[in-house]
Design an enzyme around this catalytic site. Structure first.
Site, PDB file in Angstrom:
ATOM      1  N   TYR A 222       0.849  -1.192   0.000  1.00 12.15           N
ATOM      2  CA  TYR A 222       0.000   0.000   0.000  1.00 12.15           C
ATOM      3  C   TYR A 222       0.886   1.244   0.000  1.00 12.15           C
ATOM      4  O   TYR A 222       1.731   1.399   0.884  1.00 12.15           O
ATOM      5  CB  TYR A 222      -0.909   0.007   1.235  1.00 12.15           C
ATOM      6  CG  TYR A 222      -1.773   1.237   1.306  1.00 12.15           C
ATOM      7  CD1 TYR A 222      -2.677   1.512   0.287  1.00 12.15           C
ATOM      8  CD2 TYR A 222      -1.669   2.123   2.367  1.00 12.15           C
ATOM      9  CE1 TYR A 222      -3.472   2.650   0.336  1.00 12.15           C
ATOM     10  CE2 TYR A 222      -2.465   3.255   2.415  1.00 12.15           C
ATOM     11  CZ  TYR A 222      -3.357   3.516   1.397  1.00 12.15           C
ATOM     12  OH  TYR A 222      -4.139   4.644   1.435  1.00 12.15           O
TER      13      TYR A 222
ATOM     14  N   HIS B 235      -4.642   5.267  -2.568  1.00 15.74           N
ATOM     15  CA  HIS B 235      -5.839   6.096  -2.657  1.00 15.74           C
ATOM     16  C   HIS B 235      -5.416   7.479  -3.143  1.00 15.74           C
ATOM     17  O   HIS B 235      -4.369   7.973  -2.732  1.00 15.74           O
ATOM     18  CB  HIS B 235      -6.521   6.234  -1.288  1.00 15.74           C
ATOM     19  CG  HIS B 235      -7.147   4.969  -0.832  1.00 15.74           C
ATOM     20  ND1 HIS B 235      -6.472   4.040  -0.074  1.00 15.74           N
ATOM     21  CD2 HIS B 235      -8.393   4.463  -1.035  1.00 15.74           C
ATOM     22  CE1 HIS B 235      -7.271   3.023   0.177  1.00 15.74           C
ATOM     23  NE2 HIS B 235      -8.443   3.245  -0.377  1.00 15.74           N
TER      24      HIS B 235
ATOM     25  N   ASN C  79      -7.639  15.768  -6.661  1.00 18.09           N
ATOM     26  CA  ASN C  79      -6.260  15.845  -7.141  1.00 18.09           C
ATOM     27  C   ASN C  79      -6.155  15.182  -8.516  1.00 18.09           C
ATOM     28  O   ASN C  79      -5.616  14.088  -8.669  1.00 18.09           O
ATOM     29  CB  ASN C  79      -5.305  15.192  -6.138  1.00 18.09           C
ATOM     30  CG  ASN C  79      -3.860  15.495  -6.451  1.00 18.09           C
ATOM     31  OD1 ASN C  79      -3.517  15.949  -7.535  1.00 18.09           O
ATOM     32  ND2 ASN C  79      -2.993  15.220  -5.489  1.00 18.09           N
TER      33      ASN C  79
ATOM     34  N   ALA D 164      -2.572  14.166  -9.764  1.00 16.09           N
ATOM     35  CA  ALA D 164      -2.069  12.889  -9.242  1.00 16.09           C
ATOM     36  C   ALA D 164      -2.806  11.718  -9.885  1.00 16.09           C
ATOM     37  O   ALA D 164      -2.177  10.709 -10.248  1.00 16.09           O
ATOM     38  CB  ALA D 164      -2.208  12.840  -7.727  1.00 16.09           C
TER      39      ALA D 164
ATOM     40  N   LYS E  20      -1.178   7.191 -15.931  1.00 22.92           N
ATOM     41  CA  LYS E  20      -0.084   7.167 -16.905  1.00 22.92           C
ATOM     42  C   LYS E  20       0.953   6.102 -16.539  1.00 22.92           C
ATOM     43  O   LYS E  20       1.569   5.486 -17.421  1.00 22.92           O
ATOM     44  CB  LYS E  20       0.572   8.553 -16.968  1.00 22.92           C
ATOM     45  CG  LYS E  20       1.652   8.698 -17.982  1.00 22.92           C
ATOM     46  CD  LYS E  20       2.177  10.127 -17.974  1.00 22.92           C
ATOM     47  CE  LYS E  20       3.495  10.216 -18.703  1.00 22.92           C
ATOM     48  NZ  LYS E  20       4.084  11.545 -18.583  1.00 22.92           N
TER      49      LYS E  20
END
Length: 153
Positions: free
Chosen positions: A71, A109, A114, A117, A123
């Site tokens: 994570y 997460h 945002n 981000a 990408k």
């Protein structure tokens, strides 16, 4: 242009704290920072020409004593240094580490507001998953986040 990653130590822990406080919308406890010193390869600082400009902090998840997922708790790069591949280098480090411990998934997460981000993770090959309502409970008001996953070959 030189990008290098370095281990997190008691001597540079304040750098992680400062980068996170400048870049991220949430605050982390002293206990979280102290625990960051114990996760080894899952916490790194990124240096651009010897200047600390980025950081990553992850957690290894286990189930039945088997490593299952990593994570990404935080990844942050100071705004003037974005676009140089620093964030990518941090993520690539975690992907390579995941392979060494036979983990097949990395996830995170991303705050729904945002978009920069979110687009960056997409990408990199992450897949957008479910919307988690009020994921950021400490924000006022609580904010939502998307769950993003990257399957590792």
């Amino acid at each position: 242009m030189r990008i290098e990653l370095d281990d997190l130590t008691a001597n540079n822990l304040g750098v992680l704290r400062k980068i996170n406080s400048v870049v991220l919308p949430t605050k982390y406890s002293d206990a979280w920072y102290k625990e960051s010193l114990t996760v080894g390869e899952l916490a790194k600082l990124a240096y651009f020409n010897e200047i600390p400009v980025g950081a990553i902090r992850c957690a290894l998840e286990t189930k039945n004593d088997q490593k299952t997922k990593i994570y990404i708790m935080t990844v942050a790069v100071l705004a003037p240094y974005r676009g140089y591949g620093i964030g990518r280098r941090l993520i690539d480090h975690i992907i390579e580490y995941a392979k060494t411990v036979f983990v097949k998934e990395v996830y995170c997460h991303v705050w729904t507001r945002n978009d920069e981000a979110l687009q960056w993770y997409l990408k990199l090959g992450f897949e957008k998953g479910v919307l988690v309502k009020e994921y950021y409970k400490k924000m006022d008001p609580p904010e939502d986040a998307y769950l993003l996953r990257l399957r590792i070959q």
